[in-house]
Design a protein around this motif. Structure first.
Motif: not given
Length: 734
Positions: A395-402
């Motif tokens: 559903l969601t993912a922040n920039h740190a995941v990238d």
């Protein structure tokens, strides 16, 4: 208002009256034409004129209404689709019964007109004509067969006997005339009843060509007396082709009967043609009446539908205004019927919608503020945050995941984790552990995971929490993970530093007494032993001394690795340092070098002595990896690069050695990890330590087909971002 109603109803009344009059007149004319055939011509013209004028008038009205409806549909006018559907329904309801009546009327009309004529006579006439033709065909076949038999007999007789043979043939058959002639048309012999009066009539050249090719010829034709005769021509095989022609008269009675039957048949067909014309006239009249009825029904349908849809159209326009957000829309109530009640309900609804819209707008603003705050918090977290629904879809993912996983996570929103595993196989094991917890887990979960990605090995610490609503139903889950790679590496490096310090302290001190004792033994005992024992003593003491020296070198390397170095930073040109170090390795060293330098590289902040040590260790590492028969070659590529807004000077080092095994690529910078048969395994560990002390990074270059490659990055100070420091040659070799 009264005048407007009269303007609407008066044309409709006139059209209905005119239509009714035209239909009655058409039916009356049809009845008169049916009862009196001589009146058909004049009445038919009048009928066509009346129906044509009415059809053109109604067709014009229908076309105007259809054109107006199409324009409304193109503009998406309110009520246009309802008008189109109702018009289609009206037309269908009119067309269905009219088509049924028209079909059965046509059947009745055809059967009625057919009953005026005796169908059995028609069949009898055709049978008589067919019988006459069959009789004549049978006689022609018989005559042809007799002619072919006569030709066969003539073939066996000499030409001088042909007249006698033809006379015998005439007497045998009792009728007809026979002629034998050559290809040039010269008559050889003839026999028959008319030979004394005229010469035989010979066939044309086309018939002769056909007979010459083996095909017999026979034809029914009129004779000069007006009766019928049968002409047959066959070939008589000989050296000079001859032809036999036989002309048989058809009996007078048969000829008269054939002519009578044919004349009667032609006359009957002429009578039948009048019947077909009458059918077509009645069909056209009935079709015009049907066309008038349908056009009138369609036009009346359009007028009626406009009156019905007008209030609905105004209501649809008001609804569209409400859908666009104009909740202040009010409609005028013009009647107290059901539609008027619907309009009043619409006005009440818009009033309540306006009030609810304002409340929803305030709630939406509050939700937007909360969402923006949450997104700001998540985007600034250094930990990766993933949220899933109950079907394990992202559903969601922040920039740190990238940054941590090296994947564009936002491209996979709404997709299952299996899609992410397919596109990024190096995350398979990590994502499978998360999937297993999402499928079975109802409680909190935490664990350590690792994967080997584009930037090397990553160590993660993960924590998962399921999400439930107020009723206890599972809504999804949140997974938070932190990149602890740097922490683990720092702990590992500290542990190795402690090991190295203790090795240097515990091992270095006994090495010197061991070496001195071995040398003293060799000095004292060598002269007292015989030659063989002395050789053994010499070899043993030399081995002890060499191994002690190797241990000292290893201990010194560990001590150097464990020792905290003092860095004296200054602005240096990395390309110049590379050129200085490369110049220390002449061709006799077994190594060749290539330098590819980008012009105007900025300076970096570094210690020249330690940077030279980095380059020496890399060159030494490459030399030790080469086989004795291999000529070493190294390439240094210097470029300026920008990553996430920060500028770096990037040094790429490549050699032509055996390369680094994949299973050791993520541990190659750890102490005492080496792929060579000699060396301490501390060279790359020291290189990494020095580079990290300068604020830089080093990693193994992936995707090389041959040799090993390292990518080193040094940050560029902000004061040197706009200035170039190197004036060296690009692409120089040494």
């Amino acid at each position: 208002m009264v005048i407007r109603k009269l303007r609407i109803r008066l044309p409709l009344s006139l059209v209905v009256i005119t239509l009714f009059t035209a239909i009655v007149a058409s039916l009356h004319l049809m009845s008169s034409a049916t009862q009196s055939s001589p009146q058909l011509g004049s009445m038919y013209s009048l009928l066509v004129l009346i129906n044509s004028v009415g059809s053109i008038l109604l067709l014009t009205l229908v076309v105007v209404n259809v054109y107006g409806l199409l324009r409304q549909l193109a503009r998406r006018a309110a009520g246009s689709h309802l008008t189109a559907r109702m018009a289609f329904l009206f037309v269908l309801l009119s067309l269905a019964p009219a088509s049924i009546v028209f079909y059965y009327s046509m059947q009745f009309l055809k059967q009625s007109i057919d009953s005026w004529f005796d169908v059995r006579i028609d069949q009898a006439m055709e049978d008589a004509l067919e019988l006459g033709r069959a009789a004549i065909d049978e006689r022609m076949r018989t005559m042809l067969h007799q002619t072919e038999q006569a030709a066969a007999k003539l073939q066996l007789a000499p030409i001088m006997e042909y007249p006698l043979r033809l006379t015998e043939l005439r007497d045998e058959l009792g009728e007809g005339e026979f002629t034998v002639f050559s290809r040039q048309g010269r008559i050889i012999a003839a026999g028959g009843s008319q030979l004394g009066f005229i010469l035989p009539d010979l066939p044309d050249t086309g018939v002769l060509l056909r007979v010459k090719h083996g095909k017999s010829f026979i034809r029914l034709e009129p004779n000069p007396d007006g009766n019928l005769q049968i002409r047959a021509v066959v070939a008589i095989p000989s050296d000079d082709p001859l032809f036999l022609q036989a002309v048989f008269p058809v009996p007078l009675r048969i000829s008269q009967l054939a002519s009578t039957v044919e004349a009667a048949y032609v006359h009957y067909k002429e009578l039948g043609f009048l019947r077909s014309s009458l059918k077509h006239t009645f069909i056209l009249t009935l079709s015009l009446v049907l066309l008038l009825s349908l056009l009138a029904a369609i036009w009346v349908a359009f007028v009626s539908i406009r009156r019905i849809v007008a209030p609905v159209r105004r209501l649809a326009q008001g609804t569209r205004a409400v859908a666009e957000g104009r909740y202040g829309q009010r409609l005028v109530v013009r009647a107290k019927d059901e539609l008027g009640f619907l309009v009043e309900s619409f006005n009440t609804m818009t009033e309540k919608l306006a009030q609810a819209s304002e409340e929803a707008r305030m709630s939406r603003l509050e939700v937007e503020r909360q969402r923006a705050y949450l997104e700001t918090v998540l985007s600034n977290l250094s930990s990766g945050v993933l949220s899933f629904d109950k079907e394990s879809r992202l559903l969601t993912a922040n920039h740190a995941v990238d940054e941590i996983l090296h994947v564009p996570a936002h491209d996979y929103l709404g997709l299952p984790l299996s899609r992410l595993k397919t596109d990024h196989p190096y995350l398979t094991e990590t994502l499978e552990r998360i999937e297993r917890w999402l499928e079975k887990g109802t409680g909190n979960w935490e664990g350590e995971m690792s994967f080997v990605g584009p930037s090397g090995r990553r160590e993660l610490y993960c924590h998962g929490t399921p999400l439930f609503n107020g009723n206890g139903d599972k809504l999804g889950a949140v997974v938070v993970f932190e990149d602890v790679t740097a922490l683990i590496l720092a702990q590992r490096q500290a542990a190795w530093s402690e090991v190295a310090r203790r090795l240097a302290h515990e091992i270095k001190n006994p090495l010197t007494p061991i070496q001195l004792s071995a040398e003293r033994l060799h000095h004292k005992l060598a002269s007292r032993l015989d030659e063989r024992d002395a050789e053994i003593l010499d070899r043993s003491t030399r081995t002890i001394v060499h191994q002690v020296e190797a241990l000292k070198a290893m201990v010194n390397a560990f001590a150097e690795y464990a020792r905290s170095s003092t860095i004296q930073l200054r602005r240096v040109a990395l390309a110049e340092i590379v050129e200085e170090v490369v110049a220390l390795y002449p061709p006799q060293s077994g190594m060749s070098f290539e330098i590819d330098e980008e012009p105007s590289l900025p300076r970096i902040s570094g210690d020249p002595l330690q940077l030279r040590q980095v380059l020496h260790n890399l060159i030494k590492n490459s030399q030790e990896a080469l086989t004795p028969s291999t000529q070493g070659k190294m390439c240094f590529i210097l470029r300026k690069t920008v990553d996430q807004g920060e500028a770096f000077v990037q040094l790429t080092v490549r050699d032509n050695g055996p390369g680094i095994p994949k299973e050791q690529a993520d541990r190659i910078f750890e102490p005492y990890v080496t792929t060579k048969t000699k060396g301490t395994g501390l060279g790359l560990a020291i290189v990494k330590k020095i580079i990290e002390e300068h604020g830089g990074t080093i990693r193994v270059e992936n995707g090389l087909r041959q040799g090993a490659g390292f990518i080193i990055r040094f940050p560029v100070p902000e004061t040197d971002l706009g200035a170039g420091a190197n004036g060296g040659n690009s692409g120089g070799k040494s």
